[in-house]
Motif scaffolding. Structure first.
Motif, PDB file in Angstrom:
ATOM      1  N   ILE A   6       0.814  -1.226   0.000  1.00 24.59           N
ATOM      2  CA  ILE A   6       0.000   0.000   0.000  1.00 24.59           C
ATOM      3  C   ILE A   6       0.848   1.277   0.000  1.00 24.59           C
ATOM      4  CG2 ILE A   6      -1.723   1.278   1.378  1.00 24.59           C
ATOM      5  CD1 ILE A   6      -2.782  -1.195  -0.170  1.00 24.59           C
ATOM      6  N   GLU A   7       2.075   1.180   0.466  1.00 32.19           N
ATOM      7  CA  GLU A   7       2.946   2.364   0.591  1.00 32.19           C
ATOM      8  C   GLU A   7       2.212   3.503   1.307  1.00 32.19           C
ATOM      9  OE1 GLU A   7       4.293   3.157  -3.363  1.00 32.19           O
ATOM     10  OE2 GLU A   7       5.692   1.475  -3.335  1.00 32.19           O
ATOM     11  N   PRO A   8       1.928   3.301   2.590  1.00 35.31           N
ATOM     12  CA  PRO A   8       1.162   4.303   3.339  1.00 35.31           C
ATOM     13  C   PRO A   8       2.009   5.536   3.666  1.00 35.31           C
ATOM     14  CG  PRO A   8       1.961   2.628   4.830  1.00 35.31           C
ATOM     15  CD  PRO A   8       2.381   2.187   3.451  1.00 35.31           C
ATOM     16  N   LEU A   9       1.313   6.595   4.072  1.00 38.28           N
ATOM     17  CA  LEU A   9       2.030   7.773   4.586  1.00 38.28           C
ATOM     18  C   LEU A   9       2.857   7.350   5.792  1.00 38.28           C
ATOM     19  CD1 LEU A   9      -0.656  10.618   4.603  1.00 38.28           C
ATOM     20  CD2 LEU A   9       1.475  10.580   3.286  1.00 38.28           C
ATOM     21  N   TRP A  10       2.249   6.566   6.669  1.00 38.03           N
ATOM     22  CA  TRP A  10       2.938   5.970   7.813  1.00 38.03           C
ATOM     23  C   TRP A  10       2.059   4.866   8.402  1.00 38.03           C
ATOM     24  CZ3 TRP A  10       2.157  11.502   8.330  1.00 38.03           C
ATOM     25  CH2 TRP A  10       0.989  11.857   8.995  1.00 38.03           C
ATOM     26  N   ALA A  11       2.673   4.101   9.298  1.00 31.38           N
ATOM     27  CA  ALA A  11       1.930   3.059  10.017  1.00 31.38           C
ATOM     28  C   ALA A  11       1.943   3.422  11.497  1.00 31.38           C
ATOM     29  CB  ALA A  11       2.584   1.695   9.813  1.00 31.38           C
ATOM     30  N   SER A  12       0.834   3.190  12.159  1.00 32.46           N
ATOM     31  CA  SER A  12       0.734   3.554  13.574  1.00 32.46           C
ATOM     32  C   SER A  12       0.103   2.418  14.377  1.00 32.46           C
ATOM     33  CB  SER A  12      -0.100   4.832  13.735  1.00 32.46           C
ATOM     34  OG  SER A  12      -1.409   4.626  13.258  1.00 32.46           O
ATOM     35  N   ASP A  13       0.274   2.494  15.677  1.00 34.81           N
ATOM     36  CA  ASP A  13      -0.420   1.587  16.605  1.00 34.81           C
ATOM     37  C   ASP A  13      -0.531   2.321  17.943  1.00 34.81           C
ATOM     38  OD1 ASP A  13      -1.162  -0.900  18.226  1.00 34.81           O
ATOM     39  OD2 ASP A  13      -0.948  -1.759  16.234  1.00 34.81           O
ATOM     40  N   HIS A  14      -0.725   1.574  19.011  1.00 29.22           N
ATOM     41  CA  HIS A  14      -1.037   2.202  20.308  1.00 29.22           C
ATOM     42  C   HIS A  14      -0.021   1.835  21.386  1.00 29.22           C
ATOM     43  CE1 HIS A  14      -4.792   1.900  18.053  1.00 29.22           C
ATOM     44  NE2 HIS A  14      -5.210   2.950  18.738  1.00 29.22           N
ATOM     45  N   LEU A  15       0.087   2.707  22.371  1.00 32.28           N
ATOM     46  CA  LEU A  15       0.829   2.372  23.582  1.00 32.28           C
ATOM     47  C   LEU A  15      -0.097   1.504  24.435  1.00 32.28           C
ATOM     48  CD1 LEU A  15       3.163   2.601  25.580  1.00 32.28           C
ATOM     49  CD2 LEU A  15       2.078   4.662  26.500  1.00 32.28           C
ATOM     50  N   CYS A  16       0.059   0.198  24.291  1.00 29.75           N
ATOM     51  CA  CYS A  16      -0.831  -0.723  25.000  1.00 29.75           C
ATOM     52  C   CYS A  16      -0.272  -2.133  24.863  1.00 29.75           C
ATOM     53  CB  CYS A  16      -2.244  -0.683  24.400  1.00 29.75           C
ATOM     54  SG  CYS A  16      -2.321  -1.438  22.772  1.00 29.75           S
ATOM     55  N   TRP A  17      -0.964  -3.089  25.415  1.00 31.85           N
ATOM     56  CA  TRP A  17      -0.666  -4.505  25.147  1.00 31.85           C
ATOM     57  C   TRP A  17      -1.978  -5.204  24.866  1.00 31.85           C
ATOM     58  CZ3 TRP A  17      -2.141  -8.498  28.644  1.00 31.85           C
ATOM     59  CH2 TRP A  17      -2.693  -8.038  29.853  1.00 31.85           C
ATOM     60  N   THR A  18      -1.927  -6.228  24.029  1.00 25.05           N
ATOM     61  CA  THR A  18      -3.159  -6.920  23.655  1.00 25.05           C
ATOM     62  C   THR A  18      -3.051  -8.439  23.810  1.00 25.05           C
ATOM     63  OG1 THR A  18      -2.482  -7.000  21.334  1.00 25.05           O
ATOM     64  CG2 THR A  18      -3.870  -5.158  21.994  1.00 25.05           C
ATOM     65  N   HIS A  19      -1.839  -8.950  24.111  1.00 24.10           N
ATOM     66  CA  HIS A  19      -1.768 -10.404  24.275  1.00 24.10           C
ATOM     67  C   HIS A  19      -0.714 -10.769  25.312  1.00 24.10           C
ATOM     68  CE1 HIS A  19       2.118 -11.052  22.215  1.00 24.10           C
ATOM     69  NE2 HIS A  19       1.738 -10.117  21.374  1.00 24.10           N
ATOM     70  N   ASN A  20      -0.922 -11.930  25.941  1.00 23.31           N
ATOM     71  CA  ASN A  20       0.155 -12.550  26.717  1.00 23.31           C
ATOM     72  C   ASN A  20       0.603 -13.777  25.932  1.00 23.31           C
ATOM     73  OD1 ASN A  20      -1.824 -14.442  27.239  1.00 23.31           O
ATOM     74  ND2 ASN A  20      -1.882 -14.123  29.438  1.00 23.31           N
ATOM     75  N   SER A  21       1.212 -14.752  26.585  1.00 18.78           N
ATOM     76  CA  SER A  21       1.733 -15.884  25.818  1.00 18.78           C
ATOM     77  C   SER A  21       0.616 -16.825  25.363  1.00 18.78           C
ATOM     78  CB  SER A  21       2.752 -16.653  26.653  1.00 18.78           C
ATOM     79  OG  SER A  21       2.141 -17.061  27.854  1.00 18.78           O
ATOM     80  N   ALA A  22      -0.581 -16.669  25.920  1.00 25.11           N
ATOM     81  CA  ALA A  22      -1.648 -17.618  25.596  1.00 25.11           C
ATOM     82  C   ALA A  22      -2.807 -16.997  24.828  1.00 25.11           C
ATOM     83  CB  ALA A  22      -2.175 -18.249  26.887  1.00 25.11           C
ATOM     84  N   HIS A  23      -3.231 -15.841  25.232  1.00 28.22           N
ATOM     85  CA  HIS A  23      -4.489 -15.308  24.697  1.00 28.22           C
ATOM     86  C   HIS A  23      -4.381 -13.868  24.219  1.00 28.22           C
ATOM     87  CE1 HIS A  23      -6.039 -18.618  27.416  1.00 28.22           C
ATOM     88  NE2 HIS A  23      -6.378 -18.982  26.193  1.00 28.22           N
ATOM     89  N   ASN A  24      -5.373 -13.481  23.422  1.00 31.70           N
ATOM     90  CA  ASN A  24      -5.425 -12.123  22.888  1.00 31.70           C
ATOM     91  C   ASN A  24      -6.673 -11.425  23.417  1.00 31.70           C
ATOM     92  OD1 ASN A  24      -5.576  -9.851  21.010  1.00 31.70           O
ATOM     93  ND2 ASN A  24      -3.917 -10.938  19.988  1.00 31.70           N
ATOM     94  N   SER A  25      -6.512 -10.181  23.825  1.00 25.90           N
ATOM     95  CA  SER A  25      -7.637  -9.464  24.437  1.00 25.90           C
ATOM     96  C   SER A  25      -8.525  -8.771  23.397  1.00 25.90           C
ATOM     97  CB  SER A  25      -7.106  -8.400  25.392  1.00 25.90           C
ATOM     98  OG  SER A  25      -6.402  -7.419  24.652  1.00 25.90           O
ATOM     99  N   HIS A  26      -7.984  -8.513  22.198  1.00 24.12           N
ATOM    100  CA  HIS A  26      -8.695  -7.713  21.195  1.00 24.12           C
ATOM    101  C   HIS A  26      -9.209  -6.405  21.800  1.00 24.12           C
ATOM    102  CE1 HIS A  26      -8.133 -10.641  18.109  1.00 24.12           C
ATOM    103  NE2 HIS A  26      -8.585 -11.580  18.882  1.00 24.12           N
ATOM    104  N   ASP A  27      -8.485  -5.899  22.752  1.00 25.20           N
ATOM    105  CA  ASP A  27      -8.778  -4.580  23.319  1.00 25.20           C
ATOM    106  C   ASP A  27      -7.432  -3.971  23.709  1.00 25.20           C
ATOM    107  OD1 ASP A  27     -10.323  -2.449  24.109  1.00 25.20           O
ATOM    108  OD2 ASP A  27     -10.647  -3.225  26.134  1.00 25.20           O
ATOM    109  N   LEU A  28      -7.392  -2.648  23.769  1.00 31.00           N
ATOM    110  CA  LEU A  28      -6.135  -1.956  24.035  1.00 31.00           C
ATOM    111  C   LEU A  28      -5.969  -1.850  25.552  1.00 31.00           C
ATOM    112  CD1 LEU A  28      -6.702   0.907  21.419  1.00 31.00           C
ATOM    113  CD2 LEU A  28      -5.636  -1.335  21.050  1.00 31.00           C
TER     114      LEU A  28
END
Lengths: 275, 250
Positions: free
Chosen positions: A89-111
């Motif tokens: 896609i060649e974006p202007l930039w890529a971003s994400d959040h200061l957060c965590w969403t997973h441990n070694s087993a599961h994903n929270s699907h929340d920030l």
């Protein structure tokens, strides 16, 4: 790794309800932001739509699952798929959040929020370094809205973000609504938060609506409120021109309504920056 | 384990399970904040399931679906970064929860297969002319060893109900004979087709790597030696015409 030049424009998040508007019409935005994960797929229609939108507008990839705060490390499959999307896609930039969403087993699907400790700062900076190296580019990271703080906190969130940006060279995506939401929930001054950030590292601002209550919740389901507009006006007066967008993820109105809000952001920015 | 890892494991465990006690030093204010995250977690996953299994939800009714989705979220906490996979195994959850109504699990399987086919890898299709050209110089040994690679996202399973009626009318019409449903993507559009069980079994065998000769043997066993050769030829022609075959397998 490259730096990110400022991009002065006003944009919207691409949502499924507005696909036809963007594909068939001439939408007056300077950029479009998409949720990266929605397009980190093997093939099919979503990628075709994104490529068509990209042919008409600059695109920003905004992720929710990089999980730079995870003590359990980065997901290499995720990084590989994000890299493939960036190359495509060649974006202007890529971003994400200061957060965590997973441990070694599961994903929270929340920030999920991080304890603001020196240990967490080390983990975040290491993970950002790994991500930026894997992607071959610097990223933007957004301040989250949060609903709890940790007894072990050792610094304010703006101090954490400032140090994170200084150490990793990343840029900041400043969500003004999130500042307001967290300030309400945790009793700090939103103005102090903004003043404590390295504003020269801010490359984008998010604006959104929230749900008031005993705990204010970042729902993205309504228009931007007056207090957030006021905070935005104060912020752009200090940052100067900066890419700004309206986020709406629920109860999504017709596009014209969001474009009206975006016009308001344009007018406020023009007025405050000129002053 | 680091202090941060311990906090994250403990917090995520309490998001997944509201019956766990609060962490030491946490107050009712922390509990209220944690409840917001738990609600976000559950609603995001239930909403993802509702979006993927729209027809299943209409078949069983909103309340029953909500309970089934909540059960699935509790018994299958997500392990992937993508919400796209939140519905993995939901057909099995439905088979367990709606054991008296097997059409529910069949429709859930179909919706899941359509959902996965929608974003499967793009691939070229081998049509009849391409197949003829690729096999023009085949001798008997080549034909005996002919194997096919099917298009990405193809899925199949046996069903007891008429899937067309289940899909369009949510009408659980029991078939006279068990059949097979094939799901794949035509262009950008996931599609499905109900075929007789012998064809489904032959396709399933070839999809797992069996040769065409082995599939023909399987058909002989199911249809008899007289009928099998013509059925095999017609079946292969149909797969090519409908775009189920990506290429000849090496």
């Amino acid at each position: 790794m490259t730096s990110i030049a400022p991009f002065h424009g006003f944009g919207l998040g691409l949502r499924r309800t507005h696909y036809a508007d963007f594909l068939e019409g001439d939408v007056p935005v300077d950029f479009v932001e998409v949720i990266s994960e929605n397009y980190m797929v093997e093939g099919g229609k979503p990628l075709r739509i994104l490529e068509q939108v990209r042919a008409k507008h600059p695109v920003i990839l905004h992720g929710v699952s990089l999980s730079i705060g995870s003590a359990h490390g980065m997901d290499h499959d995720y990084l590989a798929k994000l890299k493939a999307l960036i190359d495509r896609i060649e974006p202007l930039w890529a971003s994400d959040h200061l957060c965590w969403t997973h441990n070694s087993a599961h994903n929270s699907h929340d920030l999920l929020p991080l304890p603001l400790t020196r240990e967490a700062l080390e983990v975040v900076c290491e993970n950002i370094d790994r991500a930026q190296t894997a992607l071959g580019r610097v990223m933007l990271f957004e301040n989250p809205s949060s609903y709890l703080t940790f007894p072990e906190d050792e610094m304010a969130e703006w101090e954490f973000l400032s140090e994170m940006a200084r150490r990793t060279g990343c840029y900041l995506l400043l969500d003004v609504n999130n500042v307001h939401v967290s300030a309400q929930n945790h009793g700090f001054s939103a103005q102090d938060y903004i003043a404590g950030l390295p504003l020269d590292r801010v490359r984008q601002i998010h604006l959104a609506g929230h749900t008031p209550g005993e705990i204010v919740i970042d729902t993205h389901d309504r228009e931007v409120c007056g207090e957030v507009w006021a905070l935005y006006a104060e912020t752009v007066a200090r940052t100067g021109p900066v890419a700004t967008m309206i986020e709406r993820d629920d109860k999504i109105p017709p596009l014209a309504e969001l474009l009206g809000e975006l016009d308001h952001a344009r007018a406020l920015a023009a007025q405050r920056i000129a002053a | 384990m680091s202090a941060l890892a311990q906090v994250q494991d403990a917090m995520l465990a309490r998001i997944l399970d509201e019956d766990l006690p609060l962490l030491p030093g946490w107050t009712p204010r922390h509990a209220a904040g944690l409840a917001v995250y738990r609600n976000n977690y559950r609603s995001a996953l239930v909403e993802a399931l509702r979006s993927t299994f729209e027809r299943t939800a209409r078949l069983v009714g909103e309340d029953s679906f909500e309970r089934a989705a909540a059960h699935h979220v509790i018994t299958h906490p997500p392990t992937s970064w993508t919400l796209d996979l939140a519905g993995e195994g939901f057909d099995a959850t439905c088979a367990q929860l709606f054991a008296q109504d097997p059409e529910v699990a069949e429709l859930a399987w179909l919706e899941w297969a359509m959902h996965r086919a929608f974003v499967a890898r793009d691939a070229a299709r081998l049509d009849g002319a391409g197949f003829a050209a690729a096999t023009a110089s085949y001798g008997d040994a080549d034909w005996a060893g002919l194997r096919l690679r099917f298009v990405p996202g193809i899925a199949l399973r046996t069903l007891r109900h008429d899937v067309k009626r289940l899909w369009s009318d949510r009408d659980a019409h029991l078939l006279e004979e068990v059949a097979c449903c094939i799901v794949w993507r035509e262009g950008e559009r996931p599609v499905f087709q109900q075929v007789p069980l012998p064809e489904g079994e032959a396709l399933s065998a070839m999809e797992r790597g069996a040769s065409f000769a082995e599939a023909c043997e399987l058909l002989s066993g199911l249809l008899g030696e007289d009928e099998a050769p013509a059925a095999a030829g017609a079946m292969l022609a149909r797969w090519l015409a409908e775009g189920l075959v990506e290429t000849l397998a090496q």
